[in-house]
Design a protein around this motif. Structure first.
Motif, PDB file in Angstrom:
ATOM      1  N   LEU A 175       0.846  -1.192   0.000  1.00 51.88           N
ATOM      2  CA  LEU A 175       0.000   0.000   0.000  1.00 51.88           C
ATOM      3  C   LEU A 175       0.883   1.244   0.000  1.00 51.88           C
ATOM      4  O   LEU A 175       1.718   1.404   0.892  1.00 51.88           O
ATOM      5  CB  LEU A 175      -0.916   0.026   1.230  1.00 51.88           C
ATOM      6  CG  LEU A 175      -1.862  -1.163   1.431  1.00 51.88           C
ATOM      7  CD1 LEU A 175      -2.602  -1.034   2.760  1.00 51.88           C
ATOM      8  CD2 LEU A 175      -2.859  -1.258   0.271  1.00 51.88           C
ATOM      9  N   PRO A 191       1.008   5.174   0.518  1.00 54.63           N
ATOM     10  CA  PRO A 191       0.206   6.273   1.059  1.00 54.63           C
ATOM     11  C   PRO A 191       0.563   7.614   0.426  1.00 54.63           C
ATOM     12  O   PRO A 191       1.735   7.995   0.366  1.00 54.63           O
ATOM     13  CB  PRO A 191       0.578   6.255   2.548  1.00 54.63           C
ATOM     14  CG  PRO A 191       1.993   5.767   2.568  1.00 54.63           C
ATOM     15  CD  PRO A 191       2.168   4.865   1.375  1.00 54.63           C
ATOM     16  N   THR A 200      -4.648   5.961  -0.865  1.00 52.59           N
ATOM     17  CA  THR A 200      -3.905   4.714  -0.741  1.00 52.59           C
ATOM     18  C   THR A 200      -3.897   3.998  -2.078  1.00 52.59           C
ATOM     19  O   THR A 200      -4.959   3.686  -2.626  1.00 52.59           O
ATOM     20  CB  THR A 200      -4.520   3.802   0.338  1.00 52.59           C
ATOM     21  OG1 THR A 200      -4.306   4.387   1.624  1.00 52.59           O
ATOM     22  CG2 THR A 200      -3.872   2.426   0.322  1.00 52.59           C
TER      23      THR A 200
END
Length: 499
Positions: free
Chosen positions: A370, A372, A393
């Motif tokens: 993921l 950010p 995300t």
């Protein structure tokens, strides 16, 4: 009188409804947030994240779409789960999405203010990126250290030979981590940081993993910023303690360098990255201070060692889990390099199946599942309006397993890349394990060489077997979630004589 009041209230209610309708109509014409699950009061959809958010978010995206909104506590997060949406964000609107979503954990010791990974896209950040691109990861500098990389890999192979003779299983992740750690430390400090035979290598790996684990741990403060002063889970405090340990190691090396420079006027510059940082001045003559250098070094060592070693460990795990792919890779190396010959970086271009293995590994197991980000301006994407300062995300894990793009997306099939031009250098949004755009990983050129060289050397030097008579189908291929995605059970394998 009563009728007048009733009429007045009726007119007021009608006016409110009319205004709400106009506002909704205006909102629709200007766009709105993407769809998502209906949030619960206070908690929102926090309970939907689970212990592996990359997988949970991928499941939610199947219902709500590749651009999805989640309310998490008092915050709003937009999740991108397809290559089409990733291209909209990272190519068409890259500047608007170039902010960094800062987890509370990395606020420890104000780490986020000087870290190149976590700081915002300011003039200072752009300057640091330039230093990385022009001083550390240039083609010329990477090429100049090629001999060092070959030596360190051969040291690793010699160490594994001792394990082979003793019939010991090798911890693949640990062995790879130690080598990448010393390669990084030689590039930065011109010294080996750990001895492969000592406990210090494992201690350093444990320290790095603790930092990564704590940084990736679900933290209530991220969803309820009002809790920041009390740090209820103690995550920031533990991060600070581990950072201090890491800083102590770097402080010692910096002090040794500065002492050797100050006591010898004719002491030559080592021309490593530490020299670059210590002598870096901007146009106003301002030098980077110790408080600036320590977070930068932390970025380099965490990103440069853990991600590469994790990628190699996953690749070896997949090959042991898929013996036919292992056999094809070893045959290619035997035919191209020849038995008894050392693998060199210049050989990589002649090893298409090996390259396909690396791509397939990074598709299935991106080191950072993921990514950010944060919007730094209001932006419209695919008809939806996303306000400034919204969390974004990028579910790289889901993008790599999108059934609309990949046939048999959960299967390890390196052959899919043999007749494909898709690469992981940031231009093909179906495969972006290192990101794309302004915030693409600056160490990508070095990681490319290291992962291929290490994997090829493992496969060409030894015939690998699972320990204790384990069969490929018995392997634990599950992952544990953190800032990086690692094997839940560390991979151990027995090296045998290559014939």
């Amino acid at each position: 009188m009563d009728y007048s009041i009733m009429l007045l209230w009726t007119l007021m209610v009608w006016a409110c409804i009319h205004l709400l309708f106009l506002a909704r109509k205006r909102g629709l014409s200007n766009g709105k947030l993407p769809p998502g699950p209906i949030p619960l009061p206070i908690l929102g959809s926090l309970f939907k994240l689970g212990s592996k958010p990359n997988e949970s978010l991928a499941q939610l995206a199947k219902k709500y779409g590749p651009l999805m909104t989640l309310k998490l506590g008092s915050t709003t997060m937009i999740v991108v789960s397809s290559s089409i949406m990733a291209k909209e964000v990272l190519q068409k609107n890259d500047q608007s999405f170039s902010g960094r979503r800062v987890f509370d954990a990395v606020r420890a010791l104000n780490f986020h203010e000087s870290s190149i990974v976590w700081s915002q896209p300011t003039t200072r950040w752009r300057k640091l990126r330039t230093i990385f691109n022009t001083e550390m990861f240039t083609t010329a500098r990477i090429a100049s250290n090629q001999g060092l990389r070959h030596k360190k890999v051969q040291d690793l192979i010699a160490h594994i030979q001792e394990d082979r003779l003793a019939r010991r299983a090798v911890d693949i992740g640990q062995a790879t981590f130690t080598t990448t750690l010393n390669l990084t430390s030689n590039t930065v400090f011109s010294v080996d940081l750990v001895d492969p035979n000592s406990k210090s290598a494992q201690d350093f790996k444990d320290l790095v993993w603790e930092l990564l684990k704590e940084s990736g741990r679900p933290n209530l403060v991220d969803y309820f910023p009002v809790l920041r002063p009390i740090d209820p889970q103690g995550i920031r405090r533990r991060i600070a303690a581990n950072l201090k340990k890491l800083y102590a190691i770097f402080d010692r090396l910096i002090d040794e360098r500065m002492l050797s420079t100050s006591t010898s006027s004719d002491s030559p510059r080592r021309n490593d990255f530490l020299d670059v940082l210590l002598n870096e001045k901007d146009e106003n003559g301002l030098q980077l201070g110790r408080q600036d250098i320590l977070p930068i070094l932390t970025d380099i060592f965490i990103a440069g060692t853990d991600t590469s070693s994790t990628a190699v460990e996953w690749a070896m795990a997949e090959l042991l889990h898929n013996p036919n792919a292992m056999a094809k890779a070893r045959f290619e190396l035997k035919e191209t390099i020849g038995l008894g010959q050392q693998v060199k970086e210049s050989d990589i271009i002649r090893l298409p199946y090996l390259q396909a293995i690396v791509k397939e590994t990074l598709r299935l197991h991106p080191p950072g599942p993921l990514f950010p980000r944060r919007t730094i301006a209001d932006v419209e994407v695919h008809g939806f309006s996303i306000p400034k300062n919204t969390w974004i995300t990028m579910n790289v894990w889901a993008i790599g397993r999108d059934p609309n793009v990949w046939a048999e997306p959960a299967s390890f099939l390196p052959e899919r890349f043999l007749d494909s031009d898709i690469d992981f250098k940031g231009q093909d949004f179906e495969l972006i394990p290192f990101g794309s755009g302004r915030r693409i990983c600056p160490g990508l050129p070095l990681a490319f060489r290291m992962v291929h060289l290490l994997l090829a050397s493992f496969l060409h030097s030894f015939d690998w077997k699972l320990p204790n008579g384990m069969m490929p189908q018995d392997m634990d291929m599950s992952s544990k979630f953190g800032i990086t995605l690692q094997l839940a059970t560390p991979l151990r394998a027995i090296p045998a004589l290559n014939d």
